[in-house]
Design a protein around this motif. Structure first.
Motif, PDB file in Angstrom:
ATOM      1  N   VAL A  54     -84.490 -46.922 -13.501  1.00 19.45           N
ATOM      2  CA  VAL A  54     -83.447 -47.488 -12.438  1.00 19.45           C
ATOM      3  C   VAL A  54     -84.312 -48.738 -12.059  1.00 19.45           C
ATOM      4  O   VAL A  54     -85.477 -48.588 -11.774  1.00 19.45           O
ATOM      5  CB  VAL A  54     -83.532 -46.230 -11.440  1.00 19.45           C
ATOM      6  CG1 VAL A  54     -83.020 -46.958 -10.015  1.00 19.45           C
ATOM      7  CG2 VAL A  54     -82.953 -44.929 -11.870  1.00 19.45           C
ATOM      8  N   GLU A  55     -83.265 -49.680 -12.076  1.00 16.12           N
ATOM      9  CA  GLU A  55     -83.905 -50.950 -11.504  1.00 16.12           C
ATOM     10  C   GLU A  55     -84.161 -50.649  -9.986  1.00 16.12           C
ATOM     11  O   GLU A  55     -83.350 -50.143  -9.426  1.00 16.12           O
ATOM     12  CB  GLU A  55     -82.652 -52.062 -11.521  1.00 16.12           C
ATOM     13  CG  GLU A  55     -83.250 -53.531 -11.153  1.00 16.12           C
ATOM     14  CD  GLU A  55     -82.156 -54.457 -11.328  1.00 16.12           C
ATOM     15  OE1 GLU A  55     -82.391 -55.658 -10.897  1.00 16.12           O
ATOM     16  OE2 GLU A  55     -81.173 -54.101 -11.765  1.00 16.12           O
ATOM     17  N   ALA A  56     -85.479 -51.366  -9.562  1.00 16.58           N
ATOM     18  CA  ALA A  56     -85.860 -50.922  -8.207  1.00 16.58           C
ATOM     19  C   ALA A  56     -84.785 -51.405  -6.861  1.00 16.58           C
ATOM     20  O   ALA A  56     -84.608 -50.772  -6.337  1.00 16.58           O
ATOM     21  CB  ALA A  56     -87.161 -51.737  -7.882  1.00 16.58           C
ATOM     22  N   ASP A  57     -84.145 -52.679  -7.334  1.00 18.51           N
ATOM     23  CA  ASP A  57     -83.104 -53.172  -6.386  1.00 18.51           C
ATOM     24  C   ASP A  57     -81.846 -52.065  -6.593  1.00 18.51           C
ATOM     25  O   ASP A  57     -81.094 -52.137  -5.395  1.00 18.51           O
ATOM     26  CB  ASP A  57     -82.402 -54.440  -6.863  1.00 18.51           C
ATOM     27  CG  ASP A  57     -83.539 -55.576  -6.754  1.00 18.51           C
ATOM     28  OD1 ASP A  57     -84.557 -55.306  -6.081  1.00 18.51           O
ATOM     29  OD2 ASP A  57     -83.384 -56.643  -7.352  1.00 18.51           O
ATOM     30  N   ALA A  58     -81.659 -51.269  -7.590  1.00 16.97           N
ATOM     31  CA  ALA A  58     -80.716 -50.423  -7.502  1.00 16.97           C
ATOM     32  C   ALA A  58     -81.083 -49.078  -7.086  1.00 16.97           C
ATOM     33  O   ALA A  58     -80.055 -48.106  -6.803  1.00 16.97           O
ATOM     34  CB  ALA A  58     -80.012 -50.056  -9.042  1.00 16.97           C
ATOM     35  N   ASN A  59     -82.232 -48.859  -6.480  1.00 19.21           N
ATOM     36  CA  ASN A  59     -82.616 -47.438  -6.325  1.00 19.21           C
ATOM     37  C   ASN A  59     -82.272 -46.911  -4.947  1.00 19.21           C
ATOM     38  O   ASN A  59     -81.231 -45.918  -4.850  1.00 19.21           O
ATOM     39  CB  ASN A  59     -84.318 -47.407  -6.190  1.00 19.21           C
ATOM     40  CG  ASN A  59     -84.742 -46.011  -6.200  1.00 19.21           C
ATOM     41  OD1 ASN A  59     -84.075 -45.181  -6.602  1.00 19.21           O
ATOM     42  ND2 ASN A  59     -86.030 -45.929  -5.503  1.00 19.21           N
ATOM     43  N   GLY A  60     -82.530 -47.298  -3.667  1.00 22.29           N
ATOM     44  CA  GLY A  60     -82.078 -46.731  -2.541  1.00 22.29           C
ATOM     45  C   GLY A  60     -82.888 -45.433  -2.673  1.00 22.29           C
ATOM     46  O   GLY A  60     -83.843 -45.196  -2.961  1.00 22.29           O
ATOM     47  N   SER A  61     -81.763 -44.490  -2.752  1.00 24.06           N
ATOM     48  CA  SER A  61     -82.297 -42.974  -2.951  1.00 24.06           C
ATOM     49  C   SER A  61     -81.497 -42.278  -4.365  1.00 24.06           C
ATOM     50  O   SER A  61     -81.642 -41.451  -4.642  1.00 24.06           O
ATOM     51  CB  SER A  61     -81.619 -41.991  -1.928  1.00 24.06           C
ATOM     52  OG  SER A  61     -80.264 -42.302  -1.809  1.00 24.06           O
ATOM     53  N   SER A  62     -81.148 -43.505  -4.994  1.00 24.27           N
ATOM     54  CA  SER A  62     -80.580 -43.270  -6.673  1.00 24.27           C
ATOM     55  C   SER A  62     -81.479 -42.364  -7.500  1.00 24.27           C
ATOM     56  O   SER A  62     -81.232 -41.099  -7.972  1.00 24.27           O
ATOM     57  CB  SER A  62     -80.285 -44.462  -7.373  1.00 24.27           C
ATOM     58  OG  SER A  62     -79.329 -45.243  -6.557  1.00 24.27           O
ATOM     59  N   ALA A  63     -82.559 -42.786  -7.723  1.00 21.50           N
ATOM     60  CA  ALA A  63     -83.727 -41.737  -8.273  1.00 21.50           C
ATOM     61  C   ALA A  63     -83.940 -40.378  -7.640  1.00 21.50           C
ATOM     62  O   ALA A  63     -84.014 -39.614  -8.648  1.00 21.50           O
ATOM     63  CB  ALA A  63     -85.149 -42.676  -8.487  1.00 21.50           C
ATOM     64  N   TRP A  64     -83.958 -40.368  -6.504  1.00 19.71           N
ATOM     65  CA  TRP A  64     -84.068 -39.098  -5.936  1.00 19.71           C
ATOM     66  C   TRP A  64     -82.741 -38.006  -6.170  1.00 19.71           C
ATOM     67  O   TRP A  64     -82.964 -36.918  -6.645  1.00 19.71           O
ATOM     68  CB  TRP A  64     -84.160 -39.415  -4.510  1.00 19.71           C
ATOM     69  CG  TRP A  64     -84.495 -37.776  -3.615  1.00 19.71           C
ATOM     70  CD1 TRP A  64     -83.708 -37.420  -2.834  1.00 19.71           C
ATOM     71  CD2 TRP A  64     -85.499 -36.729  -3.810  1.00 19.71           C
ATOM     72  NE1 TRP A  64     -84.281 -36.147  -2.316  1.00 19.71           N
ATOM     73  CE2 TRP A  64     -85.443 -35.929  -2.977  1.00 19.71           C
ATOM     74  CE3 TRP A  64     -86.693 -36.940  -4.596  1.00 19.71           C
ATOM     75  CZ2 TRP A  64     -86.326 -34.936  -2.894  1.00 19.71           C
ATOM     76  CZ3 TRP A  64     -87.520 -35.800  -4.565  1.00 19.71           C
ATOM     77  CH2 TRP A  64     -87.182 -34.815  -3.570  1.00 19.71           C
ATOM     78  N   HIS A  65     -81.561 -38.696  -5.865  1.00 22.47           N
ATOM     79  CA  HIS A  65     -80.463 -37.910  -6.220  1.00 22.47           C
ATOM     80  C   HIS A  65     -80.383 -37.558  -7.759  1.00 22.47           C
ATOM     81  O   HIS A  65     -79.863 -36.457  -7.946  1.00 22.47           O
ATOM     82  CB  HIS A  65     -79.231 -38.725  -5.760  1.00 22.47           C
ATOM     83  CG  HIS A  65     -78.971 -38.852  -4.344  1.00 22.47           C
ATOM     84  ND1 HIS A  65     -78.702 -37.735  -3.552  1.00 22.47           N
ATOM     85  CD2 HIS A  65     -79.449 -39.819  -3.535  1.00 22.47           C
ATOM     86  CE1 HIS A  65     -78.689 -38.127  -2.392  1.00 22.47           C
ATOM     87  NE2 HIS A  65     -78.994 -39.218  -2.166  1.00 22.47           N
ATOM     88  N   ILE A  66     -80.709 -38.534  -8.744  1.00 24.64           N
ATOM     89  CA  ILE A  66     -80.608 -38.209 -10.178  1.00 24.64           C
ATOM     90  C   ILE A  66     -81.531 -37.092 -10.497  1.00 24.64           C
ATOM     91  O   ILE A  66     -81.156 -36.208 -11.106  1.00 24.64           O
ATOM     92  CB  ILE A  66     -81.013 -39.634 -10.898  1.00 24.64           C
ATOM     93  CG1 ILE A  66     -79.666 -40.498 -10.718  1.00 24.64           C
ATOM     94  CG2 ILE A  66     -81.108 -39.151 -12.305  1.00 24.64           C
ATOM     95  CD1 ILE A  66     -80.164 -41.709 -11.123  1.00 24.64           C
ATOM     96  N   THR A  67     -82.760 -37.062  -9.815  1.00 23.18           N
ATOM     97  CA  THR A  67     -83.771 -36.042 -10.151  1.00 23.18           C
ATOM     98  C   THR A  67     -83.400 -34.800  -9.631  1.00 23.18           C
ATOM     99  O   THR A  67     -83.412 -33.924 -10.291  1.00 23.18           O
ATOM    100  CB  THR A  67     -85.006 -36.553  -9.457  1.00 23.18           C
ATOM    101  OG1 THR A  67     -85.478 -37.928 -10.083  1.00 23.18           O
ATOM    102  CG2 THR A  67     -86.347 -35.532  -9.826  1.00 23.18           C
ATOM    103  N   LEU A  68     -82.783 -34.805  -8.443  1.00 25.01           N
ATOM    104  CA  LEU A  68     -82.542 -33.684  -7.854  1.00 25.01           C
ATOM    105  C   LEU A  68     -81.181 -32.718  -8.571  1.00 25.01           C
ATOM    106  O   LEU A  68     -81.075 -31.647  -8.617  1.00 25.01           O
ATOM    107  CB  LEU A  68     -81.950 -33.719  -6.556  1.00 25.01           C
ATOM    108  CG  LEU A  68     -83.014 -33.778  -5.229  1.00 25.01           C
ATOM    109  CD1 LEU A  68     -82.326 -33.961  -4.086  1.00 25.01           C
ATOM    110  CD2 LEU A  68     -84.126 -32.721  -5.299  1.00 25.01           C
ATOM    111  N   ALA A  69     -80.339 -33.824  -9.105  1.00 19.98           N
ATOM    112  CA  ALA A  69     -78.999 -33.220  -9.925  1.00 19.98           C
ATOM    113  C   ALA A  69     -79.448 -32.877 -11.423  1.00 19.98           C
ATOM    114  O   ALA A  69     -78.701 -32.013 -11.849  1.00 19.98           O
ATOM    115  CB  ALA A  69     -77.974 -34.390  -9.953  1.00 19.98           C
ATOM    116  N   SER A  70     -80.520 -33.224 -11.778  1.00 24.20           N
ATOM    117  CA  SER A  70     -81.122 -32.611 -13.239  1.00 24.20           C
ATOM    118  C   SER A  70     -81.165 -31.293 -13.372  1.00 24.20           C
ATOM    119  O   SER A  70     -82.123 -30.820 -12.706  1.00 24.20           O
ATOM    120  CB  SER A  70     -82.101 -33.651 -13.468  1.00 24.20           C
ATOM    121  OG  SER A  70     -82.426 -33.283 -14.762  1.00 24.20           O
ATOM    122  N   GLY A  71     -80.447 -30.715 -14.442  1.00 25.54           N
ATOM    123  CA  GLY A  71     -80.693 -29.333 -14.511  1.00 25.54           C
ATOM    124  C   GLY A  71     -81.962 -29.363 -15.867  1.00 25.54           C
ATOM    125  O   GLY A  71     -81.843 -28.020 -16.337  1.00 25.54           O
TER     126      GLY A  71
END
Length: 109
Positions: A54-71
């Motif tokens: 994830v590009e830092a500028d695109a993060n916001g909470s994206s990394a957190w949501h992607i991590t939580l959504a991962s099964g």
């Protein structure tokens, strides 16, 4: 390094990362400004990468949501090229059969 997915704010970031990693290793890339987070998570689920950059500028909470959504086990890495900083998130599944095992897991670093 097969199985990399790139979430970017600026297309140049994606192009540079794809060039560095090799096109054959990149299973997908989407721009955060034009793609809803739910669609990003869906695309990651479809392509099943082992690493999401994830590009830092695109993060916001994206990394957190992607991590939580991962099964499944997957690394999510936020890369701030400007500062030379990487923030590494990991998804790991562990089973426990007793309270003692739970406590041992919680004490681990």
């Amino acid at each position: 390094m097969a199985g990399v997915f790139i979430l970017y704010e600026h297309r140049l970031f994606s192009d540079i990362m794809s060039n560095i990693l090799g096109e054959d290793n990149v299973v997908g890339a989407v721009g955060r400004p034009e793609t809803p987070l739910s669609a990003v998570v869906e695309e990651i689920g479809r392509t099943r990468p082992s690493i999401v950059i994830v590009e830092a500028d695109a993060n916001g909470s994206s990394a957190w949501h992607i991590t939580l959504a991962s099964g499944e086990p997957r690394r999510v890495v936020v890369l701030d090229v400007e500062r030379g900083v990487i923030r590494d998130y990991a998804v790991r599944t562990t089973t426990v059969d007793s309270v003692d095992e739970l406590l041992l897991f919680l004490r681990r670093r």
